[in-house]
Design an enzyme around this catalytic site. Sequence first.
Site, PDB file in Angstrom:
ATOM      1  N   ASP A  23       0.803  -1.256  -0.133  1.00 44.98           N
ATOM      2  CA  ASP A  23      -0.085   0.144   0.095  1.00 44.98           C
ATOM      3  C   ASP A  23       0.849   1.323   0.019  1.00 44.98           C
ATOM      4  O   ASP A  23       2.193   0.974   0.191  1.00 44.98           O
ATOM      5  CB  ASP A  23      -0.712  -0.073   1.144  1.00 44.98           C
ATOM      6  N   ASP A  25      -0.355   4.974   1.028  1.00 40.41           N
ATOM      7  CA  ASP A  25      -0.865   6.040   1.941  1.00 40.41           C
ATOM      8  C   ASP A  25      -0.801   5.616   3.518  1.00 40.41           C
ATOM      9  O   ASP A  25      -1.687   4.685   3.487  1.00 40.41           O
ATOM     10  CB  ASP A  25      -2.116   6.689   1.419  1.00 40.41           C
TER      11      ASP A  25
END
Length: 225
Positions: A23, A25
């Site tokens: 991922d 953020d």
Amino acid sequence: MSTAPDRFARAFGDWTPRAVVFDCDGLLLDTESVWQRAQDTVVAARGAVLDPEDDAVLHGSTIEVAAELIARRSGHTEAEVLADLHREFDHELSGGVRTLPGAAEVLRAAAARVPLGCASNSWLEALDHKLVAGGLREHFTVLEASDTVENPKPAPDMYAAAARALGQRPEDCLALEDSGTGARAARDAGLRLIAVPAPGHPVPPADLALTSLTDPELVAWIATW
């Protein structure tokens, strides 16, 4: 061959990934605070009143989901709010983005062993921009975003697409996620999962949970691949 640290051996046995999907953020880059400032600006400007439950919906969501919710809470159109969010996010991002502790070290170690992908509920242009701004873009051979798949997280599409693009079966790939939304997407796609939740956020179901990417045993495990 090096031996895996005990926690990792208990979680994964002798399994090691053939590719890793991260991922972005809140895991690699502190764009959560950038996004929060942009969102707060739009919420205030549009006079939206958010319920406490809205925070859970917004965490890890796409910009389209955020626009729909803020529009509904403010009485403005979704198109107006979406344009506001794009503009404010770009403005906040222009001030720079902080790489989170341990991210660069983990990426360097993992990229030396297997190909890497990044899967984010950002739109692709923003994801690429953020990774370049954070000095991390060079580590990734594959990027998947909310506008590269039919259904964003928590649907499994993005992680399934990343595994395909990396030339691997999902079960041979490892995901690293900080949010429940992303963790569900990775699990449902069939990837193994390490969760690294932000402080104060719940720990999603995963093969293993860490408190930070700075955990020295993570890089030690990567060295055994």
